[in-house]
Enzyme design. Sequence first.
Site, PDB file in Angstrom:
ATOM      1  N   GLY A 163       0.833  -1.216   0.000  1.00  0.00           N
ATOM      2  CA  GLY A 163       0.000   0.000   0.000  1.00  0.00           C
ATOM      3  C   GLY A 163       0.860   1.254   0.000  1.00  0.00           C
ATOM      4  O   GLY A 163       1.873   1.310   0.700  1.00  0.00           O
ATOM      5  N   ARG A 165      13.033  10.723  -2.634  1.00  0.00           N
ATOM      6  CA  ARG A 165      13.887  11.900  -2.913  1.00  0.00           C
ATOM      7  C   ARG A 165      15.195  11.821  -2.122  1.00  0.00           C
ATOM      8  O   ARG A 165      16.285  12.066  -2.654  1.00  0.00           O
ATOM      9  CB  ARG A 165      13.097  13.166  -2.541  1.00  0.00           C
ATOM     10  N   VAL A 172      17.504   8.994  -3.487  1.00  0.00           N
ATOM     11  CA  VAL A 172      18.074   9.335  -4.801  1.00  0.00           C
ATOM     12  C   VAL A 172      19.166  10.397  -4.639  1.00  0.00           C
ATOM     13  O   VAL A 172      20.285  10.254  -5.151  1.00  0.00           O
ATOM     14  CB  VAL A 172      16.958   9.826  -5.760  1.00  0.00           C
ATOM     15  N   ARG A 198       1.128  -5.048  -5.685  1.00  0.00           N
ATOM     16  CA  ARG A 198       1.379  -6.299  -4.971  1.00  0.00           C
ATOM     17  C   ARG A 198       1.652  -7.339  -6.053  1.00  0.00           C
ATOM     18  O   ARG A 198       1.072  -7.271  -7.136  1.00  0.00           O
ATOM     19  CB  ARG A 198       0.170  -6.655  -4.095  1.00  0.00           C
ATOM     20  N   ASP A 250       5.989  -5.301   6.044  1.00  0.00           N
ATOM     21  CA  ASP A 250       6.623  -6.591   6.338  1.00  0.00           C
ATOM     22  C   ASP A 250       6.696  -7.509   5.116  1.00  0.00           C
ATOM     23  O   ASP A 250       7.708  -8.183   4.904  1.00  0.00           O
ATOM     24  CB  ASP A 250       5.848  -7.314   7.454  1.00  0.00           C
ATOM     25  N   THR A 294       4.197   2.330   5.687  1.00  0.00           N
ATOM     26  CA  THR A 294       2.808   1.865   5.790  1.00  0.00           C
ATOM     27  C   THR A 294       2.046   2.775   6.743  1.00  0.00           C
ATOM     28  O   THR A 294       2.589   3.194   7.767  1.00  0.00           O
ATOM     29  CB  THR A 294       2.698   0.405   6.287  1.00  0.00           C
ATOM     30  N   ASP A 300      -0.212   1.757   8.572  1.00  0.00           N
ATOM     31  CA  ASP A 300      -0.771   0.918   9.643  1.00  0.00           C
ATOM     32  C   ASP A 300       0.043   0.909  10.946  1.00  0.00           C
ATOM     33  O   ASP A 300      -0.456   0.447  11.964  1.00  0.00           O
ATOM     34  CB  ASP A 300      -0.910  -0.532   9.157  1.00  0.00           C
ATOM     35  N   ASP A 343       2.232  -1.069  11.733  1.00  0.00           N
ATOM     36  CA  ASP A 343       2.230  -2.464  12.206  1.00  0.00           C
ATOM     37  C   ASP A 343       3.558  -3.185  11.950  1.00  0.00           C
ATOM     38  O   ASP A 343       3.580  -4.401  11.765  1.00  0.00           O
ATOM     39  CB  ASP A 343       1.066  -3.235  11.559  1.00  0.00           C
ATOM     40  N   ARG A 403     -26.997  11.238  17.351  1.00  0.00           N
ATOM     41  CA  ARG A 403     -26.892   9.866  16.857  1.00  0.00           C
ATOM     42  C   ARG A 403     -25.729   9.115  17.497  1.00  0.00           C
ATOM     43  O   ARG A 403     -24.855   9.712  18.130  1.00  0.00           O
ATOM     44  CB  ARG A 403     -26.619   9.895  15.347  1.00  0.00           C
ATOM     45  N   GLY A 429      -6.041   0.000   8.875  1.00  0.00           N
ATOM     46  CA  GLY A 429      -5.021  -0.536   9.775  1.00  0.00           C
ATOM     47  C   GLY A 429      -4.770  -2.017   9.567  1.00  0.00           C
ATOM     48  O   GLY A 429      -4.024  -2.635  10.312  1.00  0.00           O
ATOM     49  N   ARG A 430      -5.427  -2.571   8.575  1.00  0.00           N
ATOM     50  CA  ARG A 430      -5.345  -4.018   8.305  1.00  0.00           C
ATOM     51  C   ARG A 430      -5.667  -4.777   9.587  1.00  0.00           C
ATOM     52  O   ARG A 430      -6.738  -4.582  10.138  1.00  0.00           O
ATOM     53  CB  ARG A 430      -3.974  -4.390   7.754  1.00  0.00           C
ATOM     54  N   LYS A 458     -25.056  12.447  27.247  1.00  0.00           N
ATOM     55  CA  LYS A 458     -24.173  12.547  26.063  1.00  0.00           C
ATOM     56  C   LYS A 458     -25.034  12.641  24.807  1.00  0.00           C
ATOM     57  O   LYS A 458     -25.997  11.898  24.648  1.00  0.00           O
ATOM     58  CB  LYS A 458     -23.250  11.333  25.987  1.00  0.00           C
ATOM     59  N   GLN A 502      -7.783   7.858   3.736  1.00  0.00           N
ATOM     60  CA  GLN A 502      -6.748   7.883   4.780  1.00  0.00           C
ATOM     61  C   GLN A 502      -5.345   7.686   4.224  1.00  0.00           C
ATOM     62  O   GLN A 502      -4.361   7.960   4.899  1.00  0.00           O
ATOM     63  CB  GLN A 502      -7.012   6.771   5.810  1.00  0.00           C
ATOM     64  N   ARG A 503      -5.240   7.147   3.014  1.00  0.00           N
ATOM     65  CA  ARG A 503      -3.914   6.877   2.457  1.00  0.00           C
ATOM     66  C   ARG A 503      -3.383   8.028   1.618  1.00  0.00           C
ATOM     67  O   ARG A 503      -2.176   8.073   1.329  1.00  0.00           O
ATOM     68  CB  ARG A 503      -3.973   5.607   1.591  1.00  0.00           C
TER      69      ARG A 503
HETATM   70  P1  ADP Z   1       3.348  -4.840   2.802  1.00  0.00           P
HETATM   71  O1  ADP Z   1       4.707  -4.723   2.239  1.00  0.00           O
HETATM   72  O2  ADP Z   1       2.697  -3.521   3.027  1.00  0.00           O
HETATM   73  O3  ADP Z   1       3.303  -5.759   4.009  1.00  0.00           O
HETATM   74  P2  ADP Z   1       2.202  -6.965   1.191  1.00  0.00           P
HETATM   75  O4  ADP Z   1       2.111  -7.942   2.306  1.00  0.00           O
HETATM   76  O5  ADP Z   1       1.058  -6.867   0.241  1.00  0.00           O
HETATM   77  O6  ADP Z   1       2.415  -5.474   1.688  1.00  0.00           O
HETATM   78  O7  ADP Z   1       3.541  -7.304   0.394  1.00  0.00           O
HETATM   79  C1  ADP Z   1       3.939  -6.534  -0.704  1.00  0.00           C
HETATM   80  C2  ADP Z   1       4.610  -7.414  -1.716  1.00  0.00           C
HETATM   81  O8  ADP Z   1       5.805  -7.973  -1.152  1.00  0.00           O
HETATM   82  C3  ADP Z   1       3.823  -8.617  -2.164  1.00  0.00           C
HETATM   83  O9  ADP Z   1       2.878  -8.328  -3.163  1.00  0.00           O
HETATM   84  C4  ADP Z   1       4.915  -9.517  -2.719  1.00  0.00           C
HETATM   85  O10 ADP Z   1       5.301  -9.115  -4.015  1.00  0.00           O
HETATM   86  C5  ADP Z   1       6.055  -9.219  -1.754  1.00  0.00           C
HETATM   87  N1  ADP Z   1       6.103 -10.279  -0.737  1.00  0.00           N
HETATM   88  C6  ADP Z   1       5.238 -10.480   0.278  1.00  0.00           C
HETATM   89  N2  ADP Z   1       5.558 -11.591   0.975  1.00  0.00           N
HETATM   90  C7  ADP Z   1       6.649 -12.112   0.368  1.00  0.00           C
HETATM   91  C8  ADP Z   1       7.468 -13.274   0.604  1.00  0.00           C
HETATM   92  N3  ADP Z   1       7.223 -14.116   1.604  1.00  0.00           N
HETATM   93  N4  ADP Z   1       8.516 -13.481  -0.222  1.00  0.00           N
HETATM   94  C9  ADP Z   1       8.790 -12.638  -1.233  1.00  0.00           C
HETATM   95  N5  ADP Z   1       8.044 -11.539  -1.503  1.00  0.00           N
HETATM   96  C10 ADP Z   1       7.008 -11.279  -0.726  1.00  0.00           C
HETATM   97  O1  F6P Z   2      -1.559  -1.435   4.513  1.00  0.00           O
HETATM   98  C1  F6P Z   2      -2.225  -0.250   4.198  1.00  0.00           C
HETATM   99  C2  F6P Z   2      -3.689  -0.508   3.953  1.00  0.00           C
HETATM  100  O2  F6P Z   2      -4.327   0.708   3.633  1.00  0.00           O
HETATM  101  C3  F6P Z   2      -4.415  -1.212   5.103  1.00  0.00           C
HETATM  102  O3  F6P Z   2      -4.767  -0.321   6.136  1.00  0.00           O
HETATM  103  C4  F6P Z   2      -5.580  -1.823   4.391  1.00  0.00           C
HETATM  104  O4  F6P Z   2      -6.009  -2.994   5.048  1.00  0.00           O
HETATM  105  C5  F6P Z   2      -5.030  -2.168   3.045  1.00  0.00           C
HETATM  106  O5  F6P Z   2      -3.850  -1.402   2.863  1.00  0.00           O
HETATM  107  C6  F6P Z   2      -5.987  -1.869   1.919  1.00  0.00           C
HETATM  108  O6  F6P Z   2      -5.419  -2.309   0.754  1.00  0.00           O
HETATM  109  P1  F6P Z   2      -6.010  -1.979  -0.706  1.00  0.00           P
HETATM  110  O7  F6P Z   2      -5.364  -0.710  -1.150  1.00  0.00           O
HETATM  111  O8  F6P Z   2      -5.582  -3.130  -1.521  1.00  0.00           O
HETATM  112  O9  F6P Z   2      -7.476  -1.810  -0.587  1.00  0.00           O
END
Ligand code: ADP
Ligand code: F6P
Length: 324
Positions: free
Chosen positions: A15, A25, A28, A76, A107, A129, A131, A133, A166, A174-175, A218, A256-257
């Site tokens: 994301g 920037r 680079v 992705r 991650d 990210t 999130d 997280d 209301r 936040g996933r 309230k 939010q993004r």
């Molecule tokens: P984020 O990086 O935000 O956690 P994703 O989990 O969607 O988002 O991962 C982003 C991309 O990283 C994935 O689409 C994939 O290309 C790569 N990726 C994720 N997990 C793995 C893995 N175990 N090994 C290699 N590449 C991965």
């Molecule tokens: O990781 C960022 C995030 O915006 C999360 O909060 C959410 O769960 C996910 O990405 C949404 O992904 P997409 O852009 O594929 O809808």
Amino acid sequence: MAKQVKTIGILTSGGDAPGMNAAIRAVVRTAIHRGLEVKGIMRGYAGLLQEEIVDMNSRSVSDIVHRGGTILYTARCQEFTTEEGQKKGAEICRKHNIDGVVVIGGDGSFRGAGKLSALGINTIGLPGTIDLDIACTDYTIGFDTAVNTAMEAIDRVRDTSTSHERCSIIEVMGRNAGYIALWCGFANGAEDILLPEKYDGDEQSLINRIIENRKIGKKHHIIINAEGIGHSTSMAKRIEAATGIETRATILGHMQRGGAPTCKDRVYASIMGVRAAELLCEGKSNRVVAYKNGEYVDFDIQEALAMTKDIPEDQFRICKLLVR
Ligand code: ADP
Ligand code: F6P
């Protein structure tokens, strides 16, 4: 003996997050200042496998520090999670003389970076990210902007919620993590926060609190519901039926993004970007840049991925205590 890199690539993955452009920037310009060649890899690992690779210079990153999204686009990519895909990616890097890569993402993206590193391409991760997280770091690029955007949106919903007396359920992103929800809980003075890490699914207690709050005067009841719990619309229907109080659900979603990064995201992302380029210049690989206990540090990618973090118990307690 540390490997000297001459040409680096940079990509954004997963994301998008506000502040990614400031990081691009910084990477680079630092790399160019250190005498390296820089190539932009478009659309994350997907673009790498499609050889969407462009030369970058200092001017390629002009006029972007204040912009949301990512000029490199993001994606992705399922293929890159396979061994074949990763080998193909490393080969493409070699074909383009790319001996170091900066990966900005979460991650999942770091898992990919770790694989590239094992295949001989020096790789550094930057935490990008909204999130928050990523366990190894107290800061992720984009969280500050996203949480400020959500906070402002929730203030607006609150005005109309009060006027109509209301109950409002506002769902934030936040996933599987509740950090955006927790921070908005504080900043918006929400009556309730539902976090995936904490919520036990006891909707009856929630309903009881709404009724109690109405009794003590309230005028609204703001519930911030994290995406990881979800189901805000059906929850609103059940709450309205049980309380007799008009209840509406608002899902904030991708707004939010987007948007211009806050000052904090621009500054922290810039510093992290410089650090990533410097680590590559030092011949380092398989590292992720983090902000921990007030300092910019870096960790081994596998060690970083093995770390865990949770919603700070004290923050959760205080947040709930303040809305009495
Ligand atoms: P984020 O990086 O935000 O956690 P994703 O989990 O969607 O988002 O991962 C982003 C991309 O990283 C994935 O689409 C994939 O290309 C790569 N990726 C994720 N997990 C793995 C893995 N175990 N090994 C290699 N590449 C991965
Ligand atoms: O990781 C960022 C995030 O915006 C999360 O909060 C959410 O769960 C996910 O990405 C949404 O992904 P997409 O852009 O594929 O809808």
